[in-house]
Design a protein around this motif. Structure first.
Motif, PDB file in Angstrom:
ATOM      1  N   THR A  92       0.855  -1.177   0.000  1.00  0.00           N
ATOM      2  CA  THR A  92       0.000   0.000   0.000  1.00  0.00           C
ATOM      3  C   THR A  92       0.889   1.223   0.000  1.00  0.00           C
ATOM      4  O   THR A  92       1.788   1.348   0.838  1.00  0.00           O
ATOM      5  CB  THR A  92      -0.918   0.020   1.243  1.00  0.00           C
ATOM      6  N   THR A 100      -4.505   6.452  -0.398  1.00  0.00           N
ATOM      7  CA  THR A 100      -3.668   5.261  -0.487  1.00  0.00           C
ATOM      8  C   THR A 100      -3.779   4.669  -1.879  1.00  0.00           C
ATOM      9  O   THR A 100      -4.749   4.907  -2.595  1.00  0.00           O
ATOM     10  CB  THR A 100      -4.074   4.204   0.558  1.00  0.00           C
ATOM     11  N   ALA A 102      -3.172   0.923  -3.916  1.00  0.00           N
ATOM     12  CA  ALA A 102      -2.881  -0.514  -3.890  1.00  0.00           C
ATOM     13  C   ALA A 102      -1.861  -0.826  -4.986  1.00  0.00           C
ATOM     14  O   ALA A 102      -2.068  -0.495  -6.154  1.00  0.00           O
ATOM     15  CB  ALA A 102      -4.150  -1.322  -4.103  1.00  0.00           C
TER      16      ALA A 102
END
Length: 193
Positions: A92, A100, A102
């Protein structure tokens, strides 16, 4: 990587042809395997640099990790070195501004001459690139789940599951318990607690 290594623990740096991974090149990077120097980037693709909002050449890979993930990231690079295995990990990216990202990380060992590992071939790619990618840089990485890949892992025997007990095999998979509200019970009655 796997096809280039053949029966060796890892391919040589010169075995990797950039044209063979053309579509992945923007997500690809090469690190110097140098623990005291924090594994500096030798080169980094454009999408990898976009994630961090800066050129990464000579930047320390170890410095990209959030304090809580630094030891785990360091341990992964040591496993690559000592076990001749690669790593695929979920990561992350944190922008420091409540956003954030991924990411998926791949790290694989490479040899240069007789030195192993001399380099780490890597890939860092956004799983689902958000609209703000390239505008707000990721400031730190947090390590998630990971698995090892490579010649040492490929030869490990497959686990065998224990056969279930015969009694357990005869038990039903779905059991209905009486309780709840009864259609003819007045309000507040017929409830099993």
């Amino acid at each position: 990587w796997n096809s280039r290594r053949g029966d060796r623990l890892a391919p040589r740096r010169s075995d990797i042809e950039p044209g063979a991974i053309g579509r992945a090149l923007p997500d690809t990077f090469v690190l110097e395997y140098d623990e005291p120097a924090g594994h500096p980037f030798r080169l980094a693709g454009t999408r990898v640099c976009t994630i961090f909002g800066r050129e990464l050449k000579s930047a320390r890979f170890a410095a990209l990790w959030a304090p809580a993930s630094r030891d785990a990231a360091r341990a992964l690079t040591e496993v690559i070195a000592h076990e001749s295995a690669g790593v695929v990990a979920s990561v992350t990216g944190d922008t420091g501004k409540a956003k954030t990202l991924a990411l998926e990380l791949l790290l694989l060992p490479l040899t240069v001459g007789a030195r192993f590992p001399a380099r780490l071939l890597g890939s860092l790619a956004a799983v689902d690139p958000p609209y703000w990618l390239g505008v707000e840089p990721v400031t730190s990485l947090v390590l998630g789940g990971y698995r090892h890949v490579g010649p040492q892992i490929d030869t490990v025997a497959t686990l065998r599951l224990v056969e279930p007990e015969r009694e357990a095999a005869r038990r039903p998979h779905l059991v209905l318990y009486q309780g709840g509200l009864s259609a003819d019970a007045p309000s507040g009655e017929g409830r099993n607690g």
